[in-house]
Design a protein around this motif. Structure first.
Motif, PDB file in Angstrom:
ATOM      1  N   TYR A   1       0.823  -1.214   0.000  1.00 62.73           N
ATOM      2  CA  TYR A   1       0.000   0.000   0.000  1.00 62.73           C
ATOM      3  C   TYR A   1       0.857   1.264   0.000  1.00 62.73           C
ATOM      4  O   TYR A   1       0.350   2.345  -0.245  1.00 62.73           O
ATOM      5  CB  TYR A   1      -0.925  -0.008   1.214  1.00 62.73           C
ATOM      6  CG  TYR A   1      -1.949  -1.103   1.150  1.00 62.73           C
ATOM      7  CD1 TYR A   1      -3.112  -0.937   0.417  1.00 62.73           C
ATOM      8  CD2 TYR A   1      -1.746  -2.309   1.789  1.00 62.73           C
ATOM      9  CE1 TYR A   1      -4.040  -1.950   0.328  1.00 62.73           C
ATOM     10  CE2 TYR A   1      -2.664  -3.332   1.704  1.00 62.73           C
ATOM     11  CZ  TYR A   1      -3.812  -3.140   0.978  1.00 62.73           C
ATOM     12  OH  TYR A   1      -4.724  -4.151   0.884  1.00 62.73           O
ATOM     13  N   LEU A   2       2.124   1.134   0.319  1.00 66.38           N
ATOM     14  CA  LEU A   2       3.001   2.297   0.344  1.00 66.38           C
ATOM     15  C   LEU A   2       4.073   2.186  -0.736  1.00 66.38           C
ATOM     16  O   LEU A   2       5.075   2.878  -0.697  1.00 66.38           O
ATOM     17  CB  LEU A   2       3.655   2.403   1.730  1.00 66.38           C
ATOM     18  CG  LEU A   2       4.027   3.786   2.224  1.00 66.38           C
ATOM     19  CD1 LEU A   2       2.817   4.668   2.268  1.00 66.38           C
ATOM     20  CD2 LEU A   2       4.627   3.695   3.606  1.00 66.38           C
TER      21      LEU A   2
ATOM     22  N   ARG B   1      14.580   8.084   2.298  1.00 70.89           N
ATOM     23  CA  ARG B   1      13.137   8.081   2.555  1.00 70.89           C
ATOM     24  C   ARG B   1      12.565   6.675   2.657  1.00 70.89           C
ATOM     25  O   ARG B   1      11.364   6.509   2.826  1.00 70.89           O
ATOM     26  CB  ARG B   1      12.431   8.853   1.453  1.00 70.89           C
ATOM     27  CG  ARG B   1      12.564  10.347   1.657  1.00 70.89           C
ATOM     28  CD  ARG B   1      12.354  11.130   0.414  1.00 70.89           C
ATOM     29  NE  ARG B   1      12.310  12.553   0.705  1.00 70.89           N
ATOM     30  CZ  ARG B   1      13.362  13.325   0.902  1.00 70.89           C
ATOM     31  NH1 ARG B   1      14.573  12.795   0.839  1.00 70.89           N
ATOM     32  NH2 ARG B   1      13.247  14.594   1.173  1.00 70.89           N
ATOM     33  N   MET B   2      13.380   5.653   2.529  1.00 72.44           N
ATOM     34  CA  MET B   2      12.853   4.287   2.610  1.00 72.44           C
ATOM     35  C   MET B   2      12.478   3.947   4.047  1.00 72.44           C
ATOM     36  O   MET B   2      11.323   3.873   4.394  1.00 72.44           O
ATOM     37  CB  MET B   2      13.886   3.311   2.074  1.00 72.44           C
ATOM     38  CG  MET B   2      14.020   3.402   0.569  1.00 72.44           C
ATOM     39  SD  MET B   2      15.191   2.231  -0.038  1.00 72.44           S
ATOM     40  CE  MET B   2      14.994   2.445  -1.788  1.00 72.44           C
ATOM     41  N   ASP B   3      13.487   3.741   4.873  1.00 71.18           N
ATOM     42  CA  ASP B   3      13.238   3.466   6.287  1.00 71.18           C
ATOM     43  C   ASP B   3      13.310   4.800   7.001  1.00 71.18           C
ATOM     44  O   ASP B   3      14.372   5.240   7.396  1.00 71.18           O
ATOM     45  CB  ASP B   3      14.288   2.492   6.810  1.00 71.18           C
ATOM     46  CG  ASP B   3      14.032   2.109   8.245  1.00 71.18           C
ATOM     47  OD1 ASP B   3      13.150   2.727   8.851  1.00 71.18           O
ATOM     48  OD2 ASP B   3      14.711   1.215   8.747  1.00 71.18           O
ATOM     49  N   TYR B   4      12.155   5.443   7.186  1.00 70.73           N
ATOM     50  CA  TYR B   4      12.193   6.836   7.638  1.00 70.73           C
ATOM     51  C   TYR B   4      12.527   6.962   9.120  1.00 70.73           C
ATOM     52  O   TYR B   4      12.710   8.068   9.603  1.00 70.73           O
ATOM     53  CB  TYR B   4      10.881   7.543   7.313  1.00 70.73           C
ATOM     54  CG  TYR B   4       9.638   6.716   7.553  1.00 70.73           C
ATOM     55  CD1 TYR B   4       9.145   6.562   8.823  1.00 70.73           C
ATOM     56  CD2 TYR B   4       8.977   6.102   6.516  1.00 70.73           C
ATOM     57  CE1 TYR B   4       8.026   5.803   9.058  1.00 70.73           C
ATOM     58  CE2 TYR B   4       7.853   5.335   6.736  1.00 70.73           C
ATOM     59  CZ  TYR B   4       7.380   5.191   8.003  1.00 70.73           C
ATOM     60  OH  TYR B   4       6.279   4.429   8.245  1.00 70.73           O
TER      61      TYR B   4
ATOM     62  N   HIS C   1      19.246  -1.854  -5.678  1.00 73.86           N
ATOM     63  CA  HIS C   1      18.307  -2.669  -4.908  1.00 73.86           C
ATOM     64  C   HIS C   1      18.649  -2.541  -3.436  1.00 73.86           C
ATOM     65  O   HIS C   1      19.824  -2.545  -3.074  1.00 73.86           O
ATOM     66  CB  HIS C   1      18.393  -4.129  -5.350  1.00 73.86           C
ATOM     67  CG  HIS C   1      17.666  -5.074  -4.451  1.00 73.86           C
ATOM     68  ND1 HIS C   1      16.290  -5.161  -4.432  1.00 73.86           N
ATOM     69  CD2 HIS C   1      18.109  -5.963  -3.547  1.00 73.86           C
ATOM     70  CE1 HIS C   1      15.936  -6.066  -3.535  1.00 73.86           C
ATOM     71  NE2 HIS C   1      17.022  -6.569  -2.981  1.00 73.86           N
ATOM     72  N   VAL C   2      17.636  -2.423  -2.617  1.00 72.32           N
ATOM     73  CA  VAL C   2      17.865  -2.349  -1.176  1.00 72.32           C
ATOM     74  C   VAL C   2      17.233  -3.562  -0.526  1.00 72.32           C
ATOM     75  O   VAL C   2      16.056  -3.865  -0.743  1.00 72.32           O
ATOM     76  CB  VAL C   2      17.287  -1.051  -0.584  1.00 72.32           C
ATOM     77  CG1 VAL C   2      17.306  -1.100   0.925  1.00 72.32           C
ATOM     78  CG2 VAL C   2      18.087   0.138  -1.057  1.00 72.32           C
ATOM     79  N   ARG C   3      18.043  -4.274   0.251  1.00 68.37           N
ATOM     80  CA  ARG C   3      17.540  -5.413   1.019  1.00 68.37           C
ATOM     81  C   ARG C   3      16.948  -4.838   2.300  1.00 68.37           C
ATOM     82  O   ARG C   3      17.662  -4.426   3.207  1.00 68.37           O
ATOM     83  CB  ARG C   3      18.695  -6.364   1.341  1.00 68.37           C
ATOM     84  CG  ARG C   3      18.275  -7.654   1.974  1.00 68.37           C
ATOM     85  CD  ARG C   3      18.645  -7.732   3.417  1.00 68.37           C
ATOM     86  NE  ARG C   3      18.490  -9.098   3.899  1.00 68.37           N
ATOM     87  CZ  ARG C   3      17.824  -9.413   5.010  1.00 68.37           C
ATOM     88  NH1 ARG C   3      17.291  -8.474   5.740  1.00 68.37           N
ATOM     89  NH2 ARG C   3      17.723 -10.663   5.387  1.00 68.37           N
ATOM     90  N   ALA C   4      15.611  -4.774   2.348  1.00 67.57           N
ATOM     91  CA  ALA C   4      14.958  -4.089   3.454  1.00 67.57           C
ATOM     92  C   ALA C   4      14.735  -5.057   4.606  1.00 67.57           C
ATOM     93  O   ALA C   4      14.095  -6.087   4.437  1.00 67.57           O
ATOM     94  CB  ALA C   4      13.620  -3.536   2.988  1.00 67.57           C
ATOM     95  N   PRO C   5      15.264  -4.756   5.803  1.00 70.57           N
ATOM     96  CA  PRO C   5      15.111  -5.695   6.920  1.00 70.57           C
ATOM     97  C   PRO C   5      13.651  -5.893   7.340  1.00 70.57           C
ATOM     98  O   PRO C   5      13.257  -7.015   7.648  1.00 70.57           O
ATOM     99  CB  PRO C   5      15.942  -5.073   8.031  1.00 70.57           C
ATOM    100  CG  PRO C   5      16.160  -3.666   7.633  1.00 70.57           C
ATOM    101  CD  PRO C   5      16.118  -3.618   6.157  1.00 70.57           C
TER     102      PRO C   5
ATOM    103  N   GLY D   1       7.492   2.052   5.141  1.00 71.42           N
ATOM    104  CA  GLY D   1       8.276   2.662   4.078  1.00 71.42           C
ATOM    105  C   GLY D   1       9.439   1.780   3.658  1.00 71.42           C
ATOM    106  O   GLY D   1       9.838   1.746   2.499  1.00 71.42           O
ATOM    107  N   ASP D   2       9.949   1.019   4.587  1.00 70.01           N
ATOM    108  CA  ASP D   2      11.041   0.093   4.327  1.00 70.01           C
ATOM    109  C   ASP D   2      10.517  -1.173   3.657  1.00 70.01           C
ATOM    110  O   ASP D   2      11.164  -1.735   2.783  1.00 70.01           O
ATOM    111  CB  ASP D   2      11.707  -0.245   5.662  1.00 70.01           C
ATOM    112  CG  ASP D   2      13.068  -0.858   5.489  1.00 70.01           C
ATOM    113  OD1 ASP D   2      13.682  -0.594   4.450  1.00 70.01           O
ATOM    114  OD2 ASP D   2      13.508  -1.572   6.385  1.00 70.01           O
ATOM    115  N   VAL D   3       9.337  -1.623   4.073  1.00 69.26           N
ATOM    116  CA  VAL D   3       8.780  -2.857   3.525  1.00 69.26           C
ATOM    117  C   VAL D   3       8.430  -2.671   2.054  1.00 69.26           C
ATOM    118  O   VAL D   3       8.775  -3.489   1.204  1.00 69.26           O
ATOM    119  CB  VAL D   3       7.526  -3.275   4.327  1.00 69.26           C
ATOM    120  CG1 VAL D   3       6.849  -4.440   3.675  1.00 69.26           C
ATOM    121  CG2 VAL D   3       7.906  -3.627   5.742  1.00 69.26           C
ATOM    122  N   ASP D   4       7.731  -1.585   1.751  1.00 71.79           N
ATOM    123  CA  ASP D   4       7.211  -1.424   0.398  1.00 71.79           C
ATOM    124  C   ASP D   4       8.186  -0.708  -0.539  1.00 71.79           C
ATOM    125  O   ASP D   4       8.181  -0.973  -1.730  1.00 71.79           O
ATOM    126  CB  ASP D   4       5.900  -0.637   0.452  1.00 71.79           C
ATOM    127  CG  ASP D   4       4.812  -1.431   1.124  1.00 71.79           C
ATOM    128  OD1 ASP D   4       4.974  -2.652   1.234  1.00 71.79           O
ATOM    129  OD2 ASP D   4       3.816  -0.849   1.538  1.00 71.79           O
TER     130      ASP D   4
END
Lengths: 445, 157
Positions: free
Chosen positions: A97-98, A120-123, A405-409, A441-444
């Motif tokens: 959704y984000l 702005r990913m993991d705010y 690419h960012v590997r988002a925890p 923001g990190d997930v999506d």
């Protein structure tokens, strides 16, 4: 007092036949089960609602959507849960959704502009995103940033870890009902955000750590501000212990709730505090150190049971460990330049632009075209407050990444939710979600 | 090269080993993807760190690279393995049976690049809406081509 008075309830067939059964408030009780029903109504017998058979027909199961607009899902997380009365049997996180296509955006921006995007990913931990990106670009460029820049990076990211954990504790408390913790966490985080604002100019989304160093030097008088943080935060941590850690209500809501074992955590690629709470001593800062963090003394905090309480304890103790690193960095802050001395990457100083035509052209070229990065690919990971934050960059020799690419925890940690929530009651879902600390923001991305 | 890799290199002669900025990279043929991953897991690489893909569009014959980063928590070491997927019908074996943590990220790669992971338990879109057409991170997918959906806005041209 005579013992003739037996029942005050109306039982069908014992009263006048002209009574209208449609009258409100009157209930019809069959004569054959009057004894049992009367006992229930008097409260002498309690019918327990919470008894479940192992084999429940499908029509007794209910699919419930929780979110995406739900205050305790920390953003726009939607959970589809299959309920059996009060028990969650299966659940599925539904995300996206984000989603704003930040990896696609990253391919349109030059390497110079990249940190504005990833921050702005993991705010809640923007500086870790910038650090992972910058380290990846620097490895492709094969440059080494000066010691002062490295020390500033460690200082800022560790402060960021404290502020992020404070938000995690605050929202965890709020979701369970400890509203004071919410106020305390956000209040104490202000101290660190003020420090960030003084140095970088912004409270969040700093664009401070850039390929080649950091944007500006620390502000004058930064040591006094750090001293204040080092003096105040341990007192606050003591308050949290008094407020929550030894609180029997808090323990009743968290101990043994949302358990993830070590095998499950490793199998589902869960990293960060949820992995350490399960008892696995794994920290990227110790195993694959970056930015000179290996020269500072700190311990890896681990838990025992992998439940909500242990994740809370790990976060609180990590705040203390991060404070240790901050103290050591402050004491040993090297002198020197805060940017690499490489004209290809670093723009000229502001004073030179007024004096020299070449410096002006140089400044203009760097900010419009950017710098070229040799072709290649690399993956760099840092330990963010939520786990392993990796950045994979492919360059084709141009001024923009061919693929970023960012590997988002948080994205990977979210896979642990169905395991942690299986066969638990509905009231524990919010505690479990909050303890995983997902940032949407990190997930999506 | 650490001993664990040397044993693997002996067992899989088709795999090309490279060093990329100090990181070990294994270029694996598409057919051996699952078999090689199984051997790597047995060699102690228990943590599935990351999977992503790269679209080489017209510059390579096999259009897609699928990139997996693995971590061994016991040695500790990292390994990046890369395989290719062809242009018309990109397919790779899914690694979910080996590492259950590959579930979400493989769905993301399917969503963004349209690469099919064979053997994946639930290969559906994860970030984009279910009725979305196209795969956004492919190089031939344009940027900003979606019309704004306000009620009173003029029709998109």
């Amino acid at each position: 007092m005579s013992d003739t008075r037996i029942v005050d309830f109306w039982v069908a067939g014992t009263e006048e036949p002209e009574f209208q059964p449609t009258d409100e408030g009157m209930q019809e009780i069959g004569p054959e089960d009057s004894g049992r029903r009367l006992d229930e109504q008097y409260g002498r017998v309690v019918d327990d609602d919470y008894v479940f058979d192992d084999e429940v027909p499908d029509e007794e199961r209910m699919i419930l959507n929780m979110g995406p607009q739900h205050p305790s899902t920390h953003g726009v997380l939607r959970l589809q849960v299959e309920l059996e009365g009060e028990i969650i049997r299966r659940s599925k996180p539904i995300i996206g959704y984000l989603h704003t296509g930040m990896e696609k955006t990253g391919e349109q921006l030059s390497f110079m502009q990249g940190p504005t995007n990833v921050t702005r990913m993991d705010y809640l931990s923007p500086l870790h995103n910038e650090l992972a990106y910058s380290l990846a670009v620097e490895r492709l460029l094969d440059i080494e940033v000066p010691p002062r820049a490295q020390a500033i990076r460690v200082l800022m990211t560790e402060l960021n870890r404290i502020s992020s954990h404070l938000v995690a504790l605050a929202t965890n408390g709020m979701d369970i009902g400890a509203i004071s913790m919410m106020i305390y966490g956000f209040r104490d985080r202000e101290m660190i955000l003020e420090f960030f604002e003084k140095t970088t100019g912004l409270r969040m989304n700093h664009n401070y750590i850039r390929p080649g160093g950091v944007a500006v030097d620390l502000h004058p008088g930064w040591k006094d501000d750090i001293d204040r943080i080092l003096k105040e935060i341990p007192k606050k941590v003591e308050d949290y212990h008094n407020l929550l850690t030894n609180n029997p209500i808090w323990q009743a809501r968290t101990v043994g709730v949302g358990v993830i074992t070590a095998e499950e955590a490793v199998g589902y690629s869960i990293t960060g505090p949820p992995l350490r709470a399960a008892g696995v001593e794994w920290d990227i800062r110790k195993v694959f150190p970056y930015s000179g963090i290996e020269q500072y003394e700190f311990d890896v905090v681990t838990g025992d049971n992998g439940d909500v309480f242990d994740r809370y304890r790990v976060r609180i103790d990590e705040i203390v460990e991060s404070l240790k690193i901050v103290e050591q960095v402050t004491d040993s802050m090297p002198k020197g330049d805060y940017r690499v001395d490489d004209n290809k990457v670093t723009p000229p100083p502001r004073q030179r632009i007024d004096e020299s035509m070449e410096a002006l052209i140089h400044h203009f070229k760097i900010y419009t075209e950017g710098f070229r990065v040799p072709a290649g690919e690399t993956y760099v990971a840092v330990e963010s407050p939520r786990g392993e934050l990796g950045c994979y960059i492919v360059s084709d020799g141009g001024a923009r990444p061919y693929r970023m690419h960012v590997r988002a925890p948080s994205f990977y940690n979210l896979q642990g939710l169905p395991i942690a929530m299986a066969d638990s009651i509905v009231a524990d879902t919010v505690a479990t979600i909050a303890s995983m600390d997902p940032v949407m923001g990190d997930v999506d991305r | 090269m650490i001993p664990a890799f040397e044993a693997l290199a002996e067992r899989f002669p088709e795999v090309v080993w490279e060093d990329s900025h100090g990181q070990q990279v294994a270029l694996v043929p598409n057919e051996q993807w699952y078999e090689f991953a199984e051997a790597v897991k047995e060699a102690g690489f228990n943590l599935f760190s990351d999977v992503t893909a790269v679209d080489w569009y017209r510059s390579r014959r096999d259009r897609f690279d699928v990139v997996v980063n693995l971590t061994s928590m016991s040695i500790p070491a990292r390994l990046r393995m890369i395989t290719t997927a062809d242009r018309e019908d990109p397919k790779v074996a899914s690694l979910v049976p080996l590492w259950p943590g590959a579930n979400f990220p493989e769905r993301e790669v399917y969503d963004m690049f349209g690469i099919t992971f064979e053997g994946h338990p639930d290969l559906t879109r994860i970030l984009m809406p279910d009725d979305w057409e196209g795969h956004p991170l492919r190089k031939d997918f344009g940027v900003g081509s979606v019309p704004v959906q306000f009620k009173a806005s003029p029709k998109a041209v």
